[in-house]
Design a protein around this motif. Structure first.
Motif, short mmCIF file in Angstrom:
data_model
loop_
_atom_site.label_atom_id
_atom_site.label_comp_id
_atom_site.label_asym_id
_atom_site.label_seq_id
_atom_site.Cartn_x
_atom_site.Cartn_y
_atom_site.Cartn_z
N ILE A 1 0.87 -1.17 0.00
CA ILE A 1 0.00 0.00 0.00
C ILE A 1 0.91 1.22 0.00
N TYR A 2 0.66 2.12 -0.92
CA TYR A 2 1.49 3.32 -1.08
C TYR A 2 0.75 4.53 -0.52
N TYR A 3 1.48 5.31 0.27
CA TYR A 3 0.92 6.50 0.91
C TYR A 3 1.72 7.74 0.52
N CYS A 4 1.04 8.85 0.32
CA CYS A 4 1.73 10.12 0.20
C CYS A 4 1.63 10.84 1.54
N ALA A 5 2.58 11.71 1.78
CA ALA A 5 2.64 12.44 3.05
C ALA A 5 3.20 13.83 2.81
N ALA A 6 2.85 14.75 3.70
CA ALA A 6 3.32 16.12 3.56
C ALA A 6 3.48 16.75 4.94
N ASP A 7 4.43 17.68 5.01
CA ASP A 7 4.66 18.41 6.26
C ASP A 7 5.44 19.66 5.96
N ILE A 8 5.25 20.67 6.78
CA ILE A 8 5.97 21.93 6.61
C ILE A 8 7.44 21.74 6.99
N ARG A 9 7.75 20.71 7.80
CA ARG A 9 9.12 20.45 8.23
C ARG A 9 9.81 19.50 7.25
N PRO A 10 11.13 19.63 7.09
CA PRO A 10 11.89 18.73 6.20
C PRO A 10 12.20 17.42 6.92
N LEU A 11 11.29 16.45 6.87
CA LEU A 11 11.39 15.24 7.67
C LEU A 11 12.09 14.07 6.99
N GLY A 12 12.36 14.20 5.72
CA GLY A 12 13.00 13.08 5.03
C GLY A 12 12.15 11.83 5.10
N PHE A 13 12.74 10.71 5.54
CA PHE A 13 12.01 9.45 5.62
C PHE A 13 11.44 9.17 7.01
N ARG A 14 11.50 10.14 7.90
CA ARG A 14 10.89 9.93 9.21
C ARG A 14 9.39 9.78 9.07
N GLN A 15 8.78 9.07 10.00
CA GLN A 15 7.36 8.70 9.90
C GLN A 15 6.43 9.74 10.53
N THR A 16 6.96 10.88 10.88
CA THR A 16 6.19 11.85 11.66
C THR A 16 5.57 12.96 10.83
N TYR A 17 5.33 12.69 9.55
CA TYR A 17 4.65 13.68 8.72
C TYR A 17 3.27 13.98 9.31
N GLY A 18 2.85 15.23 9.19
CA GLY A 18 1.59 15.63 9.78
C GLY A 18 0.37 15.25 8.97
#
Length: 120
Positions: free
Chosen positions: A92-109
């Motif tokens: 299952i493929y997910y897109c993610a976005a965040d104002i912070r530059p999180l790279g591959f961390r899982q903490t996207y908002g």
């Protein structure tokens, strides 16, 4: 209210291609760092491709050279072009976005709902 909506998943034979899209509403991709993650059966979710607000891309080794992440800020849409697909890309493929530059961390908002990709 921020929403991410993925599309483009499906079933494909090994060696084939698919292009995923992630449309946003409520804000503009130009302001955010965005990425694609995937979760295969029985495995943890992993980051595979990210693109920052300047358009700089980073790929996981498992997809580097086969997948391409891009975005169209005017359309507020994120893309993942997947070529030379392998059965191990099934997930299952997910897109993610965040104002912070999180790279591959899982903490996207913000996360999309996910779209299934099956490679046989």
């Amino acid at each position: 209210h921020v929403q991410l909506v993925e599309s483009g998943g499906g079933s494909v034979q090994a060696g084939g291609s698919l292009k995923l899209s992630c449309a946003s509403s409520g804000w503009t991709y130009a302001m955010y760092c965005t990425g694609w993650f995937r979760q295969a059966p029985g495995k943890e979710r992993e980051g595979i491709a990210v693109i920052d607000r300047n358009g700089v891309t980073t790929y996981a080794d498992s997809v580097n050279g086969r997948f391409t992440i891009s975005k169209d800020n005017a359309k507020n849409t994120l893309y993942l072009q997947m070529n030379s697909l392998k059965p191990e890309d099934t997930a299952i493929y997910y897109c993610a976005a965040d104002i912070r530059p999180l790279g591959f961390r899982q903490t996207y908002g913000y996360w999309g709902q996910g779209t299934q990709v099956t490679v046989s």
